[in-house]
Design a protein around this motif. Structure first.
Motif: not given
Length: 223
Positions: A27-35, A49-57, A101-112
């Motif tokens: 259900d989720a996807q891995l996302v990488e967001v630039p700084s 819903f985001l679970l941050v793996i690495d980086g800072s928001v 900074e560059k941030t990696t996270a797991i994104a889980l759609p609202a329905r899931a």
């Protein structure tokens, strides 16, 4: 690393069952967001819903007068309490978030997210443990802004964030945002600290010259 690799290795997902981890992978996807990317703004609907793996928001609010205050940061192993609140209440965001900074996270759609919350004890515990911790820190922030002197808060911030050489790489504006104050107020207070010989001001940074005096000042006003 793939999403499946992250799900297996992340300590804060250990409480999920093997079946729940497989569902999350589906259900989720891995996302990488630039700084320096804006993730959401006031009025935006929450889609995931985001679970941050690495980086800072950095999550912050901006007043009508343009003043900003940092509410909190979401870092490795953490979730965003405002995102959780928006998903639970079905309301829009009332703050903004930017990657520092560059941030990696797991994104889980609202329905899931809603399905996991209803069916997974492990996921529910993860969400509400993070939610509770963040609410506690926000209450402390409100208490500091409302009741604690700005010179004491500034001294505490400097003491906490100086590096091994006594350097704090923040501009006056950066410090004002961190502390929810006006730049002019922070600049005036920094000048007072410099007059006392506690710090030395430079462009884009300051250097702590008398850490013990700074510590003594903090202790005197926090007892």
């Amino acid at each position: 690393m793939t999403l499946a690799d992250w799900i297996e290795q992340l300590p804060f997902l250990n409480q999920l069952t093997a079946d729940e981890k497989r569902r999350l992978e589906t259900d989720a996807q891995l996302v990488e967001v630039p700084s320096h990317t804006k993730l959401f703004s006031p009025g935006d609907e929450c889609g995931a819903f985001l679970l941050v793996i690495d980086g800072s928001v950095r999550v912050q609010m901006v007043g009508d007068n343009g003043r900003e205050i940092v509410l909190y940061r979401v870092e490795s192993g953490q979730t965003c309490v405002l995102t959780t609140a928006c998903l639970l209440s079905h309301e829009a965001y009332n703050a903004e978030a930017l990657t520092e900074e560059k941030t990696t996270a797991i994104a889980l759609p609202a329905r899931a997210f809603q399905e996991f919350l209803a069916t997974s004890n492990g996921f529910r515990d993860l969400v509400f443990a993070s939610y509770g911790q963040r609410i506690s820190s926000l209450v402390l922030l409100v208490e500091e802004v409302a009741f604690k002197r700005i010179d004491v808060r500034l001294a505490q911030f400097i003491a906490r964030h100086k590096d091994s050489n006594g350097v704090v790489k923040k501009t006056h504006y950066d410090l004002a945002v961190e502390l929810g104050s006006a730049r002019e107020v922070i600049s005036r207070q920094l000048k007072e600290f410099e007059k006392k010989g506690w710090i030395e001001l430079h462009r884009g940074k300051l250097i702590v010259k008398k850490p013990e005096d700074l510590k003594s000042f903090i202790s005197h006003h926090c007892d």
